[in-house]
Write a protein that holds these residues in place. Sequence first.
Motif, PDB file in Angstrom:
ATOM      1  N   THR A  61      -4.130  62.386 -80.404  1.00 43.51           N
ATOM      2  CA  THR A  61      -2.993  62.559 -79.516  1.00 43.51           C
ATOM      3  C   THR A  61      -3.521  62.413 -78.093  1.00 43.51           C
ATOM      4  O   THR A  61      -4.525  63.030 -77.738  1.00 43.51           O
ATOM      5  CB  THR A  61      -2.261  63.901 -79.758  1.00 43.51           C
ATOM      6  N   GLY A  62      -2.875  61.539 -77.331  1.00 48.42           N
ATOM      7  CA  GLY A  62      -3.379  61.244 -75.998  1.00 48.42           C
ATOM      8  C   GLY A  62      -4.789  60.702 -76.103  1.00 48.42           C
ATOM      9  O   GLY A  62      -5.062  59.801 -76.900  1.00 48.42           O
ATOM     10  N   VAL A  63      -5.720  61.273 -75.341  1.00 52.45           N
ATOM     11  CA  VAL A  63      -7.108  60.811 -75.400  1.00 52.45           C
ATOM     12  C   VAL A  63      -7.985  61.817 -76.153  1.00 52.45           C
ATOM     13  O   VAL A  63      -9.179  61.901 -75.942  1.00 52.45           O
ATOM     14  CB  VAL A  63      -7.679  60.496 -73.998  1.00 52.45           C
ATOM     15  N   ARG A  64      -7.337  62.582 -77.052  1.00 52.37           N
ATOM     16  CA  ARG A  64      -8.065  63.546 -77.880  1.00 52.37           C
ATOM     17  C   ARG A  64      -8.069  63.077 -79.322  1.00 52.37           C
ATOM     18  O   ARG A  64      -7.059  62.600 -79.833  1.00 52.37           O
ATOM     19  CB  ARG A  64      -7.413  64.927 -77.787  1.00 52.37           C
ATOM     20  N   LEU A  65      -9.230  63.247 -79.992  1.00 51.61           N
ATOM     21  CA  LEU A  65      -9.399  62.811 -81.381  1.00 51.61           C
ATOM     22  C   LEU A  65      -9.498  64.027 -82.283  1.00 51.61           C
ATOM     23  O   LEU A  65     -10.231  64.974 -81.972  1.00 51.61           O
ATOM     24  CB  LEU A  65     -10.701  62.005 -81.519  1.00 51.61           C
ATOM     25  N   ARG A  66      -8.776  63.985 -83.403  1.00 48.97           N
ATOM     26  CA  ARG A  66      -8.967  65.022 -84.425  1.00 48.97           C
ATOM     27  C   ARG A  66     -10.017  64.516 -85.402  1.00 48.97           C
ATOM     28  O   ARG A  66      -9.844  63.456 -86.001  1.00 48.97           O
ATOM     29  CB  ARG A  66      -7.671  65.329 -85.170  1.00 48.97           C
ATOM     30  N   LEU A  67     -11.113  65.235 -85.487  1.00 53.25           N
ATOM     31  CA  LEU A  67     -12.280  64.782 -86.249  1.00 53.25           C
ATOM     32  C   LEU A  67     -12.541  65.673 -87.459  1.00 53.25           C
ATOM     33  O   LEU A  67     -12.295  66.888 -87.415  1.00 53.25           O
ATOM     34  CB  LEU A  67     -13.525  64.791 -85.344  1.00 53.25           C
ATOM     35  N   ARG A  68     -13.057  65.041 -88.521  1.00 50.35           N
ATOM     36  CA  ARG A  68     -13.487  65.789 -89.703  1.00 50.35           C
ATOM     37  C   ARG A  68     -14.864  65.288 -90.092  1.00 50.35           C
ATOM     38  O   ARG A  68     -15.078  64.070 -90.184  1.00 50.35           O
ATOM     39  CB  ARG A  68     -12.507  65.587 -90.855  1.00 50.35           C
ATOM     40  N   ARG A  80     -11.986  66.396 -80.037  1.00 55.01           N
ATOM     41  CA  ARG A  80     -12.864  66.008 -78.933  1.00 55.01           C
ATOM     42  C   ARG A  80     -12.177  64.919 -78.106  1.00 55.01           C
ATOM     43  O   ARG A  80     -11.446  64.087 -78.645  1.00 55.01           O
ATOM     44  CB  ARG A  80     -14.200  65.448 -79.444  1.00 55.01           C
ATOM     45  N   LEU A  81     -12.457  64.943 -76.808  1.00 55.54           N
ATOM     46  CA  LEU A  81     -11.962  63.895 -75.913  1.00 55.54           C
ATOM     47  C   LEU A  81     -12.756  62.606 -76.156  1.00 55.54           C
ATOM     48  O   LEU A  81     -13.929  62.667 -76.561  1.00 55.54           O
ATOM     49  CB  LEU A  81     -12.139  64.339 -74.453  1.00 55.54           C
ATOM     50  N   VAL A  82     -12.140  61.466 -75.877  1.00 54.46           N
ATOM     51  CA  VAL A  82     -12.850  60.185 -76.071  1.00 54.46           C
ATOM     52  C   VAL A  82     -14.061  60.075 -75.148  1.00 54.46           C
ATOM     53  O   VAL A  82     -14.970  59.288 -75.414  1.00 54.46           O
ATOM     54  CB  VAL A  82     -11.925  58.961 -75.865  1.00 54.46           C
ATOM     55  N   ASP A  83     -14.100  60.881 -74.065  1.00 55.93           N
ATOM     56  CA  ASP A  83     -15.267  60.860 -73.171  1.00 55.93           C
ATOM     57  C   ASP A  83     -16.135  62.118 -73.341  1.00 55.93           C
ATOM     58  O   ASP A  83     -16.827  62.545 -72.416  1.00 55.93           O
ATOM     59  CB  ASP A  83     -14.843  60.663 -71.712  1.00 55.93           C
ATOM     60  N   SER A  84     -16.107  62.683 -74.552  1.00 55.94           N
ATOM     61  CA  SER A  84     -16.957  63.843 -74.839  1.00 55.94           C
ATOM     62  C   SER A  84     -18.375  63.393 -75.147  1.00 55.94           C
ATOM     63  O   SER A  84     -18.590  62.404 -75.841  1.00 55.94           O
ATOM     64  CB  SER A  84     -16.389  64.591 -76.044  1.00 55.94           C
ATOM     65  N   SER A  85     -19.358  64.161 -74.662  1.00 50.40           N
ATOM     66  CA  SER A  85     -20.752  63.830 -74.983  1.00 50.40           C
ATOM     67  C   SER A  85     -21.135  64.340 -76.375  1.00 50.40           C
ATOM     68  O   SER A  85     -22.259  64.141 -76.811  1.00 50.40           O
ATOM     69  CB  SER A  85     -21.695  64.406 -73.924  1.00 50.40           C
ATOM     70  N   ARG A 194     -14.154  71.350 -71.207  1.00 48.94           N
ATOM     71  CA  ARG A 194     -13.392  70.110 -71.416  1.00 48.94           C
ATOM     72  C   ARG A 194     -11.993  70.408 -71.970  1.00 48.94           C
ATOM     73  O   ARG A 194     -11.221  69.470 -72.221  1.00 48.94           O
ATOM     74  CB  ARG A 194     -14.152  69.191 -72.399  1.00 48.94           C
ATOM     75  N   ASP A 195     -11.673  71.693 -72.154  1.00 54.79           N
ATOM     76  CA  ASP A 195     -10.369  72.067 -72.708  1.00 54.79           C
ATOM     77  C   ASP A 195      -9.331  72.418 -71.650  1.00 54.79           C
ATOM     78  O   ASP A 195      -8.221  72.831 -71.984  1.00 54.79           O
ATOM     79  CB  ASP A 195     -10.525  73.270 -73.651  1.00 54.79           C
ATOM     80  N   ILE A 196      -9.681  72.286 -70.387  1.00 55.38           N
ATOM     81  CA  ILE A 196      -8.716  72.582 -69.329  1.00 55.38           C
ATOM     82  C   ILE A 196      -8.528  71.352 -68.447  1.00 55.38           C
ATOM     83  O   ILE A 196      -9.477  70.607 -68.186  1.00 55.38           O
ATOM     84  CB  ILE A 196      -9.110  73.837 -68.511  1.00 55.38           C
ATOM     85  N   PHE A 197      -7.268  71.160 -68.021  1.00 50.58           N
ATOM     86  CA  PHE A 197      -6.887  69.914 -67.357  1.00 50.58           C
ATOM     87  C   PHE A 197      -6.009  70.186 -66.137  1.00 50.58           C
ATOM     88  O   PHE A 197      -5.250  71.163 -66.116  1.00 50.58           O
ATOM     89  CB  PHE A 197      -6.082  69.034 -68.326  1.00 50.58           C
ATOM     90  N   PRO A 198      -6.066  69.269 -65.180  1.00 49.58           N
ATOM     91  CA  PRO A 198      -5.171  69.437 -64.031  1.00 49.58           C
ATOM     92  C   PRO A 198      -3.713  69.163 -64.419  1.00 49.58           C
ATOM     93  O   PRO A 198      -3.447  68.432 -65.378  1.00 49.58           O
ATOM     94  CB  PRO A 198      -5.678  68.385 -63.036  1.00 49.58           C
TER      95      PRO A 198
END
Length: 265
Positions: A61-68, A80-85, A194-198
């Motif tokens: 959803t948006g730029v967040r990935l649900r991962l398993r 995780r965000l697509v720009d997560s390390s 990385r869980d808080i946004f403007p």
Amino acid sequence: ATDSFSWEQYLKETSSTPAPPGCFRQSRVPPSNDFKVGMKLEAHDPRNSTSVCIATVMGMTGVRLRLRLDGSDNSNDFWRLVDSSDIQPIGTCEKNGDMLQPPLGFRMNASSWPMFLLRTLNGAEMAPVAAFKKEPLRPPQNLFKPGMKLEAVDKKNPYLICPATIGDVRGDEVFVMFDGWRGAFDYWCKYDSRDIFPMGWCSLTKHSLQPPGNSVTLPKSLQVLPSSPSKPSRRSMQSPYRLPTPLPALPVRKGVRGRRPKSET
Ligand code: MLZ
């Protein structure tokens, strides 16, 4: 799931201001999401962050990935965000001379891991290198102030992003309070989480933004008054102050014959 919430109107109603974008460890221009459901990648195991595992994109959803994590059950999905390390292309681990690990709670015998790994990667669609975006730098210091509004992941329902208020600031941590939920979902996190946004992030990234809950947090000046006759006009005025806990129960009147509460007998 209604998307009728308007920050503009809400800021006026609550006479509050948003946290400036420079407070957050997020890109000023959000990255694009070039992943697809079903793609595989490498991810740090959230329950055992030193190990790198294979993960599959289960949703987004948006730029967040649900991962398993491959080989784990379906009850430990994470976002995780697509720009997560925390995520990287398949092959990165090996290139660094490391070995891919089974996830914590691998559902098979550990000895079957090498074969499981071969099978899970065979013919898999691997997320392209270009889909992984560089993680933004952290702001040099905690610039948040109590009362600032933001958009934050609800950690108890991590697919949700909700309007929130900074309730407190301590060192490099902030207290995130969810507007209209009486503290039930609030948490402390690092200012560079990385869980808080403007404000406006969800709209920019096409992520849905939940409306505030409908419980009212009274301003501090009204908190101690026994019963205020004034009805709250709108569901979600939120100040950085906590709602008082219910008043203590009146003491049991001991020694009065026949008046002991039933629960005590
Ligand atoms: N409907 C669920 C989710 C609440 C989400 C709150 N987010 C701050 C509940 O009422 O528990």
